[in-house]
Write a protein that holds these residues in place. Structure first.
Motif, short mmCIF file in Angstrom:
data_model
loop_
_atom_site.label_atom_id
_atom_site.label_comp_id
_atom_site.label_asym_id
_atom_site.label_seq_id
_atom_site.Cartn_x
_atom_site.Cartn_y
_atom_site.Cartn_z
N ASP A 1 3.50 44.16 59.95
CA ASP A 1 3.92 45.29 59.11
C ASP A 1 4.35 44.87 57.72
O ASP A 1 4.16 45.61 56.76
N ALA A 2 4.98 43.70 57.60
CA ALA A 2 5.53 43.25 56.32
C ALA A 2 5.35 41.75 56.19
O ALA A 2 5.39 41.02 57.19
N ILE A 3 5.16 41.30 54.96
CA ILE A 3 4.93 39.87 54.71
C ILE A 3 5.89 39.38 53.64
O ILE A 3 6.02 39.98 52.57
N TYR A 4 6.56 38.28 53.95
CA TYR A 4 7.44 37.60 52.99
C TYR A 4 6.65 36.47 52.35
O TYR A 4 6.13 35.59 53.05
N ILE A 5 6.55 36.50 51.02
CA ILE A 5 5.80 35.48 50.29
C ILE A 5 6.77 34.46 49.70
O ILE A 5 7.61 34.79 48.87
N ALA A 6 6.63 33.21 50.17
CA ALA A 6 7.54 32.14 49.75
C ALA A 6 6.77 30.94 49.23
O ALA A 6 7.24 29.81 49.31
N THR A 7 5.60 31.19 48.69
CA THR A 7 4.80 30.14 48.08
C THR A 7 5.32 29.83 46.68
O THR A 7 6.14 30.58 46.14
N PRO A 8 4.88 28.75 46.03
CA PRO A 8 5.33 28.45 44.66
C PRO A 8 5.03 29.61 43.71
O PRO A 8 4.09 30.39 43.92
N HIS A 9 5.81 29.69 42.64
CA HIS A 9 5.75 30.81 41.69
C HIS A 9 4.33 31.17 41.26
O HIS A 9 3.97 32.34 41.18
N VAL A 10 3.55 30.16 40.97
CA VAL A 10 2.24 30.37 40.37
C VAL A 10 1.28 31.11 41.32
O VAL A 10 0.28 31.67 40.88
N PHE A 11 1.60 31.14 42.61
CA PHE A 11 0.75 31.81 43.58
C PHE A 11 1.23 33.21 43.97
O PHE A 11 0.57 33.89 44.77
N HIS A 12 2.37 33.64 43.45
CA HIS A 12 2.93 34.92 43.86
C HIS A 12 1.97 36.09 43.60
O HIS A 12 1.80 36.98 44.44
N HIS A 13 1.36 36.09 42.43
CA HIS A 13 0.44 37.17 42.08
C HIS A 13 -0.74 37.20 43.04
O HIS A 13 -1.06 38.24 43.65
N GLU A 14 -1.39 36.07 43.22
CA GLU A 14 -2.57 35.99 44.09
C GLU A 14 -2.26 36.42 45.52
O GLU A 14 -3.00 37.21 46.12
N HIS A 15 -1.16 35.92 46.06
CA HIS A 15 -0.85 36.20 47.46
C HIS A 15 -0.33 37.63 47.67
O HIS A 15 -0.58 38.24 48.71
N THR A 16 0.37 38.16 46.67
CA THR A 16 0.81 39.56 46.76
C THR A 16 -0.40 40.49 46.74
O THR A 16 -0.47 41.44 47.53
N ILE A 17 -1.34 40.24 45.85
CA ILE A 17 -2.55 41.07 45.77
C ILE A 17 -3.32 40.98 47.09
O ILE A 17 -3.82 42.00 47.61
N LEU A 18 -3.41 39.79 47.66
CA LEU A 18 -4.09 39.61 48.94
C LEU A 18 -3.47 40.49 50.02
O LEU A 18 -4.18 41.18 50.77
N CYS A 19 -2.15 40.50 50.08
CA CYS A 19 -1.46 41.30 51.09
C CYS A 19 -1.62 42.80 50.83
O CYS A 19 -1.90 43.58 51.75
#
Length: 328
Positions: A72-90
């Motif tokens: 239902d929900a995803i916590y993104i704790a990757t390095p700063h530079v990947f936040h945009h990419e991984h948020t868009i993926l989710c």
């Protein structure tokens, strides 16, 4: 996405570093929520993390996690530079996202993340945990009530001296390392959450040999003559306090102000310190808030709003421009 008020919210975690461990530990204390799955680029790391926190599934890639229909929900704790990419993926897989701060590397990325969330009618929030901590809410209420009158000056610092390891994320420019994005965001947050955006900013910085910022001094000026004097540094251990000097007294968040702490009120030569019954790492509070947003079918937080995250990243962009810090 689960919306029933009584149904357990299944969480996934992308990126399994130090903060992810703290988040997972706090998740164990929350009713009607559980860690369902975790993902790392390394399967062994995912397996170990899942075993530690009793997650049902461990993925060796992020794409498999976001495609799992039970999450239902995803916590993104990757390095700063990947936040945009991984948020868009989710978000494109319609998974609600709680993304670690800073929300992204710049305002342009934040705007893209917000637009994607809106297009997919899916909740996303920057995980600025300090905003939700009881001691910080206590301070915000005193400032709102003008217990000691209006704020005249703010002083906020965050400094520590890590072991110099240029292979570490903290010192890696390609991962958004340096003092500003990692810890400078907290003093800026303290000013923004109490005074709003300044009309003028002056910034200066020092740098390591690899062009990662080692320290940053920032002066925020407001149209009523109020100033916020802010500092971040990887060169020394500092008090890491937030002090609000008001007309008739002082409100001081003691070390370390950005995490569970206590607050001292000073007026007319008298001091009183209020302590708070913290029994978790502190990530509990933002997560409870986020869970309720999900249950209430919300797609934006009424505390950590899109506008607040946009303004916060805009201020970071301004400081970066002034000190000549470019991550590209």
């Amino acid at each position: 996405m689960t919306t029933q008020q009584h149904k357990t919210i299944n969480w996934g975690i992308i990126g399994l570093g130090k903060i992810a461990h703290k988040f997972a530990q706090d998740l164990l204390h929350i009713e009607d929520a559980k860690l369902y799955a975790v993902a790392s680029r390394h399967q062994d790391k995912a397996n170990a993390f899942a075993q530690t926190y009793s997650a049902k599934i461990a993925f060796g890639d992020y794409e498999s996690l976001v495609k799992d229909p039970n999450i239902d929900a995803i916590y993104i704790a990757t390095p700063h530079v990947f936040h945009h990419e991984h948020t868009i993926l989710c978000l494109t897989h319609k998974k609600a996202v709680l993304c670690e701060k800073p929300f992204a590397m710049n305002l342009s990325e934040v705007d893209d993340m917000i637009a994607t969330a809106k297009a997919n009618h899916t909740l996303v929030m920057e995980a600025m945990w300090t905003y939700f901590l009881p001691h910080y809410q206590f301070v915000l209420q005193h400032i709102k009530d003008e217990t000691f009158g209006k704020i005249r000056t703010i002083e906020a610092d965050f400094g520590f001296k890590p072991e110099i390891d240029m292979t570490s994320r903290v010192f890696n420019k390609s991962l958004g390392g340096g003092s500003l994005l990692d810890i400078g965001i907290y003093p800026i947050f303290a000013a923004l959450s109490t005074l709003g955006a300044p009309i003028h900013i002056e910034s200066k910085a020092t740098f390591f040999d690899n062009d990662v910022d080692s320290s940053c001094l920032m002066l925020f000026s407001y149209d009523n003559g109020v100033e916020a004097r802010l500092k971040s540094t990887l060169l020394q251990n500092t008090p890491t306090e937030a002090i609000f000097y008001c007309e008739y007294g002082t409100i001081k968040i003691n070390s370390r102000f950005q995490e569970p702490s206590n607050v001292t009120l000073i007026s007319e030569g008298k001091e009183s310190t209020t302590t708070f019954d913290y029994s978790t790492n502190g990530y509990y509070y933002e997560t409870v808030h986020f869970n309720q947003l999900l249950r209430d079918h919300k797609t934006e937080s009424d505390i950590m709003t899109f506008n607040f995250s946009r303004t916060l990243l805009g201020l970071l962009d301004t400081v970066r421009l002034q000190i000549g810090l470019n991550y590209k």
